[in-house]
Design a protein around this motif. Structure first.
Motif, PDB file in Angstrom:
ATOM      1  N   VAL A 173      34.745  38.738  45.183  1.00 24.80           N
ATOM      2  CA  VAL A 173      35.142  37.488  44.402  1.00 24.80           C
ATOM      3  C   VAL A 173      36.122  36.693  45.417  1.00 24.80           C
ATOM      4  CG1 VAL A 173      34.956  38.648  42.184  1.00 24.80           C
ATOM      5  CG2 VAL A 173      37.180  38.384  43.631  1.00 24.80           C
ATOM      6  N   GLY A 181      39.188  34.027  46.380  1.00 17.76           N
ATOM      7  CA  GLY A 181      40.866  34.281  46.165  1.00 17.76           C
ATOM      8  C   GLY A 181      41.219  33.659  44.840  1.00 17.76           C
ATOM      9  N   SER A 221      37.979  28.355  42.908  1.00 19.06           N
ATOM     10  CA  SER A 221      37.068  27.900  44.037  1.00 19.06           C
ATOM     11  C   SER A 221      36.117  28.809  44.018  1.00 19.06           C
ATOM     12  CB  SER A 221      38.069  28.016  45.247  1.00 19.06           C
ATOM     13  OG  SER A 221      38.647  29.438  45.400  1.00 19.06           O
ATOM     14  N   MET A 271      36.793  43.902  46.408  1.00 16.57           N
ATOM     15  CA  MET A 271      37.215  42.802  47.465  1.00 16.57           C
ATOM     16  C   MET A 271      37.511  41.585  47.120  1.00 16.57           C
ATOM     17  SD  MET A 271      35.699  42.199  51.190  1.00 16.57           S
ATOM     18  CE  MET A 271      35.918  43.899  51.480  1.00 16.57           C
ATOM     19  N   LYS A 272      38.519  40.872  47.587  1.00 17.18           N
ATOM     20  CA  LYS A 272      38.825  39.597  47.214  1.00 17.18           C
ATOM     21  C   LYS A 272      38.848  38.786  48.343  1.00 17.18           C
ATOM     22  CE  LYS A 272      42.664  37.761  45.598  1.00 17.18           C
ATOM     23  NZ  LYS A 272      43.870  37.658  44.658  1.00 17.18           N
ATOM     24  N   VAL A 273      38.208  37.534  48.596  1.00 15.64           N
ATOM     25  CA  VAL A 273      38.267  36.992  49.862  1.00 15.64           C
ATOM     26  C   VAL A 273      39.075  35.617  49.663  1.00 15.64           C
ATOM     27  CG1 VAL A 273      37.008  35.949  51.798  1.00 15.64           C
ATOM     28  CG2 VAL A 273      36.098  37.923  50.403  1.00 15.64           C
ATOM     29  N   SER A 274      39.928  35.313  50.531  1.00 15.64           N
ATOM     30  CA  SER A 274      40.838  34.221  50.360  1.00 15.64           C
ATOM     31  C   SER A 274      41.160  33.521  51.578  1.00 15.64           C
ATOM     32  CB  SER A 274      42.032  34.359  49.454  1.00 15.64           C
ATOM     33  OG  SER A 274      42.756  35.288  49.881  1.00 15.64           O
ATOM     34  N   PHE A 292      42.351  33.577  56.701  1.00 19.94           N
ATOM     35  CA  PHE A 292      41.219  34.108  56.200  1.00 19.94           C
ATOM     36  C   PHE A 292      41.687  35.441  55.977  1.00 19.94           C
ATOM     37  CE2 PHE A 292      37.311  36.795  56.387  1.00 19.94           C
ATOM     38  CZ  PHE A 292      36.618  36.033  55.559  1.00 19.94           C
ATOM     39  N   VAL A 308      41.224  39.399  53.482  1.00 20.70           N
ATOM     40  CA  VAL A 308      40.520  40.200  52.524  1.00 20.70           C
ATOM     41  C   VAL A 308      41.455  41.148  51.962  1.00 20.70           C
ATOM     42  CG1 VAL A 308      38.033  40.046  53.247  1.00 20.70           C
ATOM     43  CG2 VAL A 308      39.447  41.886  54.099  1.00 20.70           C
ATOM     44  N   ILE A 358      43.887  42.729  54.741  1.00 16.34           N
ATOM     45  CA  ILE A 358      43.809  42.337  56.216  1.00 16.34           C
ATOM     46  C   ILE A 358      43.790  40.645  56.008  1.00 16.34           C
ATOM     47  CG2 ILE A 358      42.315  41.848  58.276  1.00 16.34           C
ATOM     48  CD1 ILE A 358      41.196  44.658  57.824  1.00 16.34           C
ATOM     49  N   PHE A 373      42.085  28.712  48.839  1.00 17.46           N
ATOM     50  CA  PHE A 373      40.779  29.093  48.179  1.00 17.46           C
ATOM     51  C   PHE A 373      40.900  30.702  48.327  1.00 17.46           C
ATOM     52  CE2 PHE A 373      39.156  30.154  52.295  1.00 17.46           C
ATOM     53  CZ  PHE A 373      39.389  29.165  52.955  1.00 17.46           C
TER      54      PHE A 373
END
Lengths: 419, 419, 419
Positions: free
Chosen positions: B8, B10, B14, C16-19, C57, C59, C71, C419
């Motif tokens: 998903v 962050g 978004s 996992m979250k990506v921001s 960037f 995760v 990270i 984001f």
């Protein structure tokens, strides 16, 4: 996902998996300020070390119809990023099965093919690191497995240069290598779901190297070097330097694994014959053997498709276990002890890269499938090394080598997770 | 996704798309050790090259209500990461339509606006690379398209420095540029879904440059340089060096595309007038024309919103095709041949950046929408270049220029995937 | 997701979250070419600046059963990547609650614990940056909160070196620090959902530093330095240099926040006692106070779990607002004004790091929850600094310090999204 936004891949024709790992190390060196070790270590007492060994992040996936891709980055170097696996490939091919083109591991024996996520000891043995420094090279490699999973193989052609920090090899002499590994899982106990198995494999390489470092030919890939099975600075304690007159080398490796429940015994031996122009040929070699045992009864799983060890699954996780009634109680994870003997002889003719011998005692505490701690105590000695080899000038071999010998003790600890 | 965890973004406000590309190149240079070419190449024979041209990874998405973002990294440099597209922006705006703020491509003609994923030749022509080195600059740019899709435009203000390796421009002289491109798809055959179309566009820039490199003013952005349409080391074979006394430059570009089914003809011409203080003004110029043809009958799609070429869709993929009956059979992908003539004249007054002329023969083998191979043979010559220009000292123009000329042949191959 | 492929995490046992975030800055310096300021700035007039302050960037996620990981990379440095938060951790622990191991922020007061996404001013105050340069260190830290959310705390042990560009600390002297922060939200108006609250906290550190920079001991972490609350080059305008003879230092910080609807008042004061061998002990100190006010009536949210400010939610977004009837109309976002007074005294005994005083006027235009613009005007002076301190030689303290004083005005603007 609820109120979170789902992440999608860039193309409807491709899938994506995102993964990574964090390895955090502490290293202590006890060398009694041995002047020989100081010389091997670039002139100064090896300093203790605390920091990240690996901060990996990568994406991989499939592209319709039968292609795959992977990009994996290593960020533990801070300012200096490096890539690891970066390839495109084809799967489900007739005859070749799977073929990958790009940066990937060379098939030089078992221990480098084992993922650092699963390795029993914190760092790999002398001979594995020295003959296959950083393991990955730009190449084209085919991967196959027999229908009954008893045999698996990989073979390909590689460029000899490690390009993980430059991105490119430049040189009119291509320094190509043909390398392969044929592996056989001769016994696999299906009834216990693989708690018993035996494996052997043979691997080899014929590697052409640039004979000189003049102009556009590219620097010769004729250097073999390694750290003392613990993480030191960039100076290598065993180091042949660039071998003068090296024309090509032939590498041969044997490996074997026997697993009986919680007990595993692993051994490898590798020989490297360097053919030279105008100098005496040299033979470098080394090997290791280790035994590991789970005090808590688990076993090291085996991947029959690749002929490598697999992810450990603790019977109960550390701290939290889901019980049958739905409650929670503390668990202790999986505990594994191990011992390794490793040896390397990089001295022959006019080459004095050193003779290394090392014993490592290890304790691994697996918290769950994706997290563990590792503790290593290493006691080693390096004999008859000429520290001047390390300056990497191919012509500066001393008429009378100035060899030295030294002892050391190293303490290492690692925390790791992967995701 | 089954037993896999869904990734998903962050923030619940978004969205996120993750994409990337891998370009793997091999380059061979045949210059007969021409001393002129060696001088252009930094003093040594150009070495063959094997490695990664692009390892891209990026994320992009929307932020409520009408904002967008993108971060894209280039990791092919190994230790030296670089960013590419990095911006925030607004969409659905009255009058301006879309506005992006950040690192993005300058609107200098067609070939750099075309994605490297879609370019017909491996590397871009002399004039495109020289006048718009690395294409992206920090800027504020608006993007628009007419309701009938016949017209599209982009215009904005940029800082002249390429900051992809530093992250910042520092200098009291801002070196701003006003640049824009107005494009017209004058014919688009809707009935064939775009197998026939014609396009023309005009682009221009007025670019203020720092007149001197003294202290905090920032280094002058008055240098125009490029490689020989093949990937050499960092030395550029055409290179004006920093043009002494440069005050500002005006750039004008014309471009045209005609597509008739499998055949496409593309041409561009760009002129660059450099106005100078205390020196004679100079006029640099160049252009190219190419034709490409799909032997297997596909066509180059056209993106009418941006006025650029789009992703090729092979009639059948390489290796695997889904047949009507549900079976599988081998396919051959799409095959495309192409030829390009390119020319640049960077000599005028006291500037001897060189005159280049080059013919490229190309073969593209599209395996599927996301993977292809490219093969290029390049035959070129560079005339009357003063290799001393390359030292980038604005004042060291020779009274009597020491010009040289040379020929070369280059062979290139690329494998690429994007996802 | 429709025809897009859903991205999955590398392991079924992990989420996992990506921001990420993009911060784009412009900075102008008006120093009247004051020779003192030039000396503080490395010898040259500070140049204006345009570029990326942050390209982040990262995760993060959970690993079964109770572990977490993160990270986060910083790519704004272009060629020089750096990591930020990189850790593994445990949650839901008895007594310790949450424990993180890895690179994470030290608990030195409030302003560095506040995310750069939420900070009211573009750059942080003198004392916050000087005593806690770049904030993150390799450490083991526990995080806790009381059941009623009134109290929260964090405490741990850290290595003193910033390893974000190297990845490792090397040195036999470990330079460990014990640090903690105890925070109390003494008032929180639940009925208005947190538009009124008050907070105070105390933080402290006992930090052992290497007494000398000889060989393998590691460079002493006894330097305190900072930029002028605006983004200059790497030269710091306040800089003690390495403090000769420093043995350890003790840090004590007080902080307080009062929030009354749209109005917020925040202050911190920190003292740093450096104990030295063979030199007079020195006391460095500084503090700041600021007030911010939303013209449009919003408030600064408060995170009671961490004792830090939280994300601002505008009443209406900029450009687009969803109205009750389903239509759309323009909105103006949230507008916030702020003023800060900041002071630092880094002069004592033979140390002349400088005395700084600064007033900052700020305007923040929040477009939506994830995007805003910031404008700062800074007027400051630096008194009695010996610019020779900056050369970081621990022994080269002048017998007669050559102190200088200077004034400056700085203009800053930032665009940001996350984001």
């Amino acid at each position: 996902a609820g109120n979170k936004s789902i992440v999608v891949s860039g193309s409807s024709k491709s899938t994506m998996k995102v993964s990574g790992r964090v390895h955090l190390d502490g290293w202590g060196f006890d060398t009694d300020e041995d002047p020989a070790i100081n010389d091997f270590n670039g002139g100064s007492d090896p300093a203790n070390r605390l920091g990240f060994r690996r901060i990996r992040f990568g994406v991989s996936g499939k592209i319709k119809d039968n292609m795959i891709y992977k990009i994996e980055m290593e960020f533990a170097g801070g300012n200096d990023s490096e890539f690891r696996d970066v390839f495109l490939g084809w799967i489900d091919l007739p005859f070749f099965q799977e073929v990958l083109l790009g940066n990937q591991k060379r098939p030089y024996g078992l221990d480098h093919l084992n993922s650092s996520r699963y390795n029993v000891f914190i760092e790999r043995p002398f001979v594995i690191e020295a003959f296959n420094e950083d393991a990955r090279r730009l190449g084209l490699q085919a991967y196959g497995v027999s229908d009954d999973m008893a045999w698996n193989w990989r073979y390909g052609v590689f460029n000899g240069r490690n390009i993980q920090d430059d991105g490119n090899y430049t040189g009119d002499h291509l320094q190509l290598q043909l390398a392969g590994r044929m592996a056989n899982t001769i016994w696999y106990d299906e009834t216990s779901n693989g708690r018993g198995y035996a494996h052997w494999a043979i691997s080899g390489s014929h590697a052409d190297v640039s004979t000189a470092d003049d102009g556009s030919d590219g620097q010769s890939e004729s250097r073999f070097r390694t750290r003392p099975e613990g993480r030191t600075s960039s100076d290598r304690w065993l180091d042949t330097g660039l071998i003068p007159g090296a024309d090509y080398y032939n590498l041969l490796g044997f490996e074997s694994v026997i697993n009986l429940g919680a007990l595993q015994i692993v051994g490898e031996y590798q020989s490297n014959w360097v053919e030279r122009d105008g100098f005496e040929n040299v033979h470098l070699n080394g090997g290791y053997i280790y035994a590991s045992y789970f005090l808590t009864g688990e076993h090291m799983p085996w991947d029959r498709e690749s002929g490598t060890i697999d992810r450990v699954i603790p019977f109960e996780n550390f701290w939290l276990v889901d019980t049958a009634g739905g409650g929670r109680s503390a668990g202790w994870g999986a505990w594994q002890v191990a011992a390794r003997y490793s040896q390397a002889d990089f001295n022959d003719a006019d080459i004095f890269g050193g003779r290394g011998e090392s014993i490592t005692i290890g304790l691994n505490w697996h918290w769950n499938t994706n997290a563990r701690m590792q503790f290593n105590y290493i006691s080693g000695k390096i004999k008859d090394r000429d520290a001047d080899n390390g300056d990497n000038t191919q012509t500066a071999i001393n008429a009378t080598p100035d060899v030295q010998s030294g002892d050391y003790d190293i303490y290492g600890a690692r925390f790791m997770v992967d995701f």
